[in-house]
Design an enzyme around this catalytic site. Structure first.
Site, mmCIF file in Angstrom:
data_model
loop_
_atom_site.group_PDB
_atom_site.id
_atom_site.type_symbol
_atom_site.label_atom_id
_atom_site.label_comp_id
_atom_site.label_asym_id
_atom_site.label_seq_id
_atom_site.Cartn_x
_atom_site.Cartn_y
_atom_site.Cartn_z
ATOM 1 N N LYS A 82 0.959 -1.320 0.791
ATOM 2 C CA LYS A 82 -0.039 0.033 -0.345
ATOM 3 C C LYS A 82 0.890 0.894 -0.122
ATOM 4 C CE LYS A 82 -4.606 1.464 2.484
ATOM 5 N NZ LYS A 82 -5.082 1.642 3.808
ATOM 6 N N SER A 173 -9.546 1.013 2.549
ATOM 7 C CA SER A 173 -9.335 1.841 1.849
ATOM 8 C C SER A 173 -7.653 1.226 1.602
ATOM 9 C CB SER A 173 -8.208 3.184 2.874
ATOM 10 O OG SER A 173 -7.495 3.009 3.748
ATOM 11 N N SER A 197 -10.161 -1.384 6.728
ATOM 12 C CA SER A 197 -9.037 -1.082 5.811
ATOM 13 C C SER A 197 -9.141 -2.172 5.053
ATOM 14 C CB SER A 197 -8.105 0.303 5.741
ATOM 15 O OG SER A 197 -9.541 1.106 6.255
#
Length: 503
Positions: A82, A173, A197
């Site tokens: 990420k 996310s 997330s």
């Protein structure tokens, strides 16, 4: 050489690498090729490292293998991470958190998680897209990365007709981290979670993840939402790959790792694990988050019940339980830990920014001003406000009130979970993946995990369950994931050639 990036796992690739039927250098070509074919539409990966660096690293690891030196089960395995997890410029990757405000920033150090992976012989292939922090921003959208798409959903994200987290969304996310693994851009990935997330995008990509007990994986070098609840976590197609990642990432001084590591918990057997489950219709996401579609809801409710009935045939205890409500978990708003996040973010972000050698911004105020100065880049229709950031700037809360809210939220949510587990004599609580259940363990600092189950007839999107347990029970969650794999049909790969308009 036969490599299908949609189905290969880190462990299956390691077997082929060990047998000498493929090299890590060849793996780089396989995954870069898959990215070239499908990332233009899916937008799961923001950036890949230069080929020259990837080939050099892969060759180094291939040479070590030939000399009989294997660093770990992830030796020579590519992964994506990420884009809020810091990487130094020498790795050929930026760390932007999806914002042009951090374009060109230069972290002095890798995140601790990255250093651990590199030491274990993993190859950081690229940075994954993630969600903006604007209020009600479309899940999976960032300024730098654009709108990530689900690799399963026919027609892609329907922003004109769907809600920001609706059934056509890939979730967030850690959107790109999950979509990238499902789409075969890498066999494994790292994401992060504060509240949901990791769980939500993994649930929507038919993948396994665990958000570990808070603080057993270092958050050093990770752009924060709140260090009170943030955690790095693994995303993979199998429980074995999840376990191998945990064995590398978890700090053994912060918890108790089983003899043989988390890998030893991959037994494929439920053993003595006892399960309680909540009412799906009570806990499913509210319509303000996921636009109601009767056909989709009915299918999920039906398949959740069938799953519980199947579990009753192989697990000693499986029974319905009553869980504290979200309102009760925050004492009806008085001790909502989310309010504490508003207080801590400014300082947490400043701490991260202080570790950069070069940066356009040095504070939350600078970020807000950058966004105002570049609205076409940072505040388009998908995220046309920065109300969330503005609320956090100089948020009116004393240090004493902050400490009280964090302490009380921890106590209330720990007690609520512990009471349900103890009164019902169970070890795990299960709930729909499509629910806000993850907010309760987030406040408690307890671990959560995903369990893939089915695919919506409505549009092809995966769905499944989430489960939670007491702190430091990651090994039990890994065991439960491995037993789930043995109990239910194998996950399905996405039909990329059917949904990708570029093919």
């Amino acid at each position: 050489m036969s490599i299908d990036p949609l189905t290969e796992t880190a462990s299956s690739l390691q077997t082929k690498l060990t047998a000498g039927t493929i090299t890590s250098k060849q793996l780089i070509d396989v995954y870069l090729g898959q990215l070239a074919r499908h990332n233009g539409y899916l937008k799961a990966v923001i950036e890949t490292a230069p080929e020259s660096l990837l080939y050099a690293k892969a060759t180094e690891l291939d040479n070590e293998r030939q000399q009989g030196h294997l660093r770990s089960p992830l030796h020579g395995i590519p992964l994506i991470v990420k884009d809020n997890i810091a990487t130094v410029p020498e790795l050929g990757l930026q760390t932007t958190c999806g914002s042009y405000a951090l374009e060109g920033s230069k972290p002095r150090k890798n995140a601790v998680a990255i250093d651990r992976l590199i030491a274990a012989g993993a190859i950081v292939l690229g940075k994954a897209n993630l969600s903006s922090r604007s209020d009600r921003a479309d899940q999976g959208w960032s300024a730098v990365g654009g709108q990530a798409q689900s690799p399963y959903v026919r027609g892609g994200f329907q922003r004109d007709t769907d809600s920001y987290s609706g059934h056509s969304s890939a979730g967030g996310s850690s959107t790109g981290s999950a979509t990238g693994v499902a789409a075969g851009f890498a066999p494994i990935s790292l994401g992060t979670e504060t509240r949901g997330s990791l769980i939500m995008p993994s649930d929507r990509a038919a993948l396994y993840t665990i958000k570990p007990t808070v603080k057993i994986i270092s958050q050093a070098g990770v752009i924060p939402a709140s260090y009170v609840a943030d955690s790095v976590g693994p995303i993979a197609k199998t429980s074995l790959d999840v376990a191998d990642l945990l064995d590398i990432l978890v700090d053994p001084s912060k918890t108790t790792i089983p003899n043989g590591g988390y890998r030893s918990a991959v037994t494929g057997d439920w053993g003595d694990i006892r399960i309680g489950y909540v009412d799906s219709e009570t806990w499913i996401f509210p319509h303000r988050i996921v636009k109601y579609v009767k056909e989709a809801s009915n299918q999920m409710f039906r398949e959740f019940e069938l799953a519980y009935e199947k579990l009753k045939t192989v697990v000693k205890v499986v029974k319905p339980i009553e869980m504290m409500t979200l309102e009760e978990s925050t004492e009806y708003g008085k001790t909502d830990i989310g309010k504490a996040f508003l207080k801590s973010f400014e300082g947490d972000l400043r701490g991260y920014l202080s570790g950069l050698d070069e940066s356009k911004i040095h504070s939350l105020a600078d970020l807000i001003e950058f966004n105002k100065a570049h609205p076409d880049l940072e505040l388009p229709i998908a995220a046309s406000n920065q109300a969330g950031l503005e609320r956090m700037l100089n948020y009116d809360m004393t240090d004493e009130e902050y400490d009280r809210i964090v302490r009380t939220a921890r106590e209330v949510n720990k007690a609520g979970i512990d009471r349900v587990l103890e009164e019902n004599a169970i070890d795990i609580i299960m709930a729909p993946g499509e629910s806000l259940m993850f907010e309760i363990p987030a406040a408690a600092g307890y671990p959560t995990a995903s369990l893939p189950l089915g695919y919506l007839d409505y549009n092809g999107r995966p769905f499944g369950l989430q489960m939670l347990a007491k702190a430091h029970q990651e090994a039990m969650l890994v065991q439960a994931q491995s037993a789930w794999e043995a109990t239910f049909p194998a996950r399905q790969s996405p039909p990329l050639d059917e949904i990708n308009p570029q093919t």
